[in-house]
Design an enzyme around this catalytic site. Structure first.
Site, mmCIF file in Angstrom:
data_model
loop_
_atom_site.group_PDB
_atom_site.id
_atom_site.type_symbol
_atom_site.label_atom_id
_atom_site.label_comp_id
_atom_site.label_asym_id
_atom_site.label_seq_id
_atom_site.Cartn_x
_atom_site.Cartn_y
_atom_site.Cartn_z
ATOM 1 N N LYS A 22 0.844 -1.216 0.000
ATOM 2 C CA LYS A 22 0.000 0.000 0.000
ATOM 3 C C LYS A 22 0.868 1.251 0.000
ATOM 4 O O LYS A 22 0.657 2.162 -0.791
ATOM 5 C CB LYS A 22 -0.892 -0.021 1.249
ATOM 6 N N ASN A 23 1.857 1.292 0.900
ATOM 7 C CA ASN A 23 2.627 2.528 1.074
ATOM 8 C C ASN A 23 3.657 2.770 -0.029
ATOM 9 O O ASN A 23 4.320 3.803 -0.030
ATOM 10 C CB ASN A 23 3.272 2.557 2.462
ATOM 11 N N CYS A 117 -5.400 12.708 13.328
ATOM 12 C CA CYS A 117 -5.496 11.308 12.952
ATOM 13 C C CYS A 117 -5.537 10.488 14.233
ATOM 14 O O CYS A 117 -5.016 10.927 15.261
ATOM 15 C CB CYS A 117 -4.258 10.968 12.125
ATOM 16 N N ARG A 122 0.259 14.104 13.449
ATOM 17 C CA ARG A 122 0.755 13.913 12.087
ATOM 18 C C ARG A 122 0.714 15.184 11.234
ATOM 19 O O ARG A 122 0.017 15.254 10.218
ATOM 20 C CB ARG A 122 -0.009 12.772 11.402
ATOM 21 N N ASP A 306 4.466 0.294 12.206
ATOM 22 C CA ASP A 306 3.290 -0.361 11.623
ATOM 23 C C ASP A 306 3.158 -1.831 12.048
ATOM 24 O O ASP A 306 2.201 -2.503 11.653
ATOM 25 C CB ASP A 306 3.321 -0.257 10.088
ATOM 26 N N ARG A 398 -8.622 -0.880 4.611
ATOM 27 C CA ARG A 398 -7.788 0.185 4.047
ATOM 28 C C ARG A 398 -6.431 -0.347 3.633
ATOM 29 O O ARG A 398 -5.813 0.176 2.707
ATOM 30 C CB ARG A 398 -7.554 1.282 5.100
#
Ligand code: EPU
Length: 428
Positions: A22-23, A117, A122, A306, A398
């Site tokens: 994803k990133n 967030c 952030r 993460d 997500r």
């Protein structure tokens, strides 16, 4: 609302294939704004965050076509808008990645500020200061950042903390700027390197990828390119830890073991048997109860934030006492309260969580609070006695492609159920 129903206590066995990261997909999709012509991207994961970014690209006038098996064609020749609306940025903060490319290509951009967030404030001040140093005029108006520049100019930029999307945004902007840009204390994450490689294939001159000093020699135009999104190291790490939680043996395929070095070393220290069996395959096995290890999150190549919530699940039933310290985000312990509902013994003191291993967790209804927290609750459910119901699945969707299907294919008793879970009876 859909939820996951997990019946714990079943060891895992089989092979799980890792999806595109994803990133890496998010900055790479944003980079297509830098050049006219058709890009071909392979292994693009089908995730909610990716869908939101594609929706944003389409709003800007970009043509995006999905083909089978994660192949996406993108063409921004008809780029007509320069505005990223609040509604999309609010749903996914990484939308801010279009800021650098839009100012660099069109000389203007209007991007909604993302706001707070669940895991921390952030801010995006590094992105903005970097663009200002490159000559952009910035104004904050009605919740939007408005940026203008005739042509960006190369600059020397220093980050107080290495920022992943900050490095990416400025690397993209610098690729079309006039002259040389140096980013000091840049992020070294594999996703930054993957974006840099695509930019190089587009004709950008970039040196120092994977180090903390990145040098970019700007060029007037870039060309489209083809690229395969790198495998998701966080997804791979999550499934390594699924074995830690549930027991059994898995082969994790289509991963880059090198990207997981800190994670593998930590999991080995905790007692998981892990072997790299091929350039893109890892075998993982749990033979016995894990032992406690301390963990501190760090920018890459350190242990990733993460995966902090997921390793906390393993520590919650490990031998002794573990201290887990979060150094990247100030509020990334929201999963603690949910893990306690399953019987975990965890105390948060400032930026550390002190986890005392209990014999086992017990299933209960829990609520996901953010993406990685939701993955940790799934792992907890796999290892717990009884049934765990995980609600708030929009978080999981997500960033994890078909997690329930992948886990059930290797023996987990996990199913996605539509509708609100049945409430347990009250005590009389
Ligand atoms: N920071 C600032 N100012 C800035 C930018 C960052 O103070 O302008 C601070 C942040 O508040 C944080 C630290 O710098 O304390 C590092 O944040 P970074 O900018 O690196 O985070 P990010 O780029 O917003 C990416 C990932 C996150 C991942 C972090 C850290 C993407 C799209 N997101 O976020 O991924 O946790 O790097 O590795 O790449 C996730 O996938 O669940 C996720 C949250």
């Amino acid at each position: 609302m859909a939820h996951l129903e997990i019946k714990g206590g079943r060891a895992l066995k089989g092979t799980i294939r890792i999806s595109g990261a994803k990133n890496a997909a998010l900055p790479i999709l944003s980079a297509t704004l830098l050049s006219e012509g058709r890009f071909k991207l392979r292994q693009v994961p089908e995730l909610e965050d990716v869908r939101i970014l594609i929706e944003l690209l389409r709003e800007l006038g970009v043509s995006v076509q999905y083909r089978e098996q994660g192949t996406v064609f993108v063409d921004s020749s008809k780029l007509e808008s320069f505005e990223a609306p609040y509604d999309l940025v609010r749903r996914m903060r990484a939308s801010v990645l279009v800021l650098g490319p839009l100012v660099a290509r069109l000389g203007k951009a209007r991007v909604s500020l993302p706001g707070g967030c669940a895991i921390g404030a952030r801010p995006i001040d590094f992105h903005l200061k970097g663009l200002e140093l490159m000559g952009a005029k910035l104004e904050i108006r009605e919740g939007f950042v408005e940026a203008r520049a005739n042509r960006l100019e190369g600059a020397r930029i220093y980050f107080d903390i290495p920022s992943v999307t900050g490095t990416e945004n400025l690397m993209m902007a610098a690729s079309l700027a006039k002259g040389n840009t140096v980013i000091e204390n840049a992020a070294r994450e594999p996703e930054v390197v993957a974006l840099g490689r695509l930019l190089q294939d587009m004709g950008a001159k970039i040196k120092g990828l994977g180090t903390d000093t990145i040098k970019i020699e700007g060029t007037k135009t870039l060309r489209p390119a083809t690229c395969t999104i790198i495998p998701d190291r966080i997804e791979a790490g999550t499934y390594l830890m699924a074995v830690g939680a549930a027991g059994g043996e898995l082969i994790i395929e289509n991963c880059v073991p090198e990207h997981l070095e800190a994670v593998i070393l930590k999991l080995k220290a905790a007692g998981l048997k892990i072997k790299v069996i091929d350039a893109d395959k890892i075998k993982v096995k749990r033979r016995r109860r894990l032992c406690s290890v301390d963990v501190k999150t760090q920018p890459y190549p350190g242990f990733p934030t993460d995966l902090q919530a997921q390793i906390m699940v393993l520590m919650s039933t490990a031998g002794k006492l573990s201290v887990i310290t979060e150094t990247i985000f100030e509020n990334r312990f929201m999963h603690v309260a949910e893990l306690k509902r399953l019987g975990a013994d965890i105390k948060v003191e400032g930026r550390s969580a002190i986890v005392r291993g209990v014999k086992h967790l017990n299933g209960a209804p829990v609520m996901a609070t953010d993406l990685r927290a939701s993955a940790s609750l799934v792992l907890a459910g796999l290892g717990a006695k009884g049934t765990t119901i995980v609600q708030g699945l929009h978080h999981l969707d997500r960033g994890y492609e078909r997690m329930d299907e992948k886990l059930s294919a290797v023996g987990a008793r996990i199913k996605r159920v539509n509708g609100t879970p049945v409430q347990e009876g009250k005590m009389s």
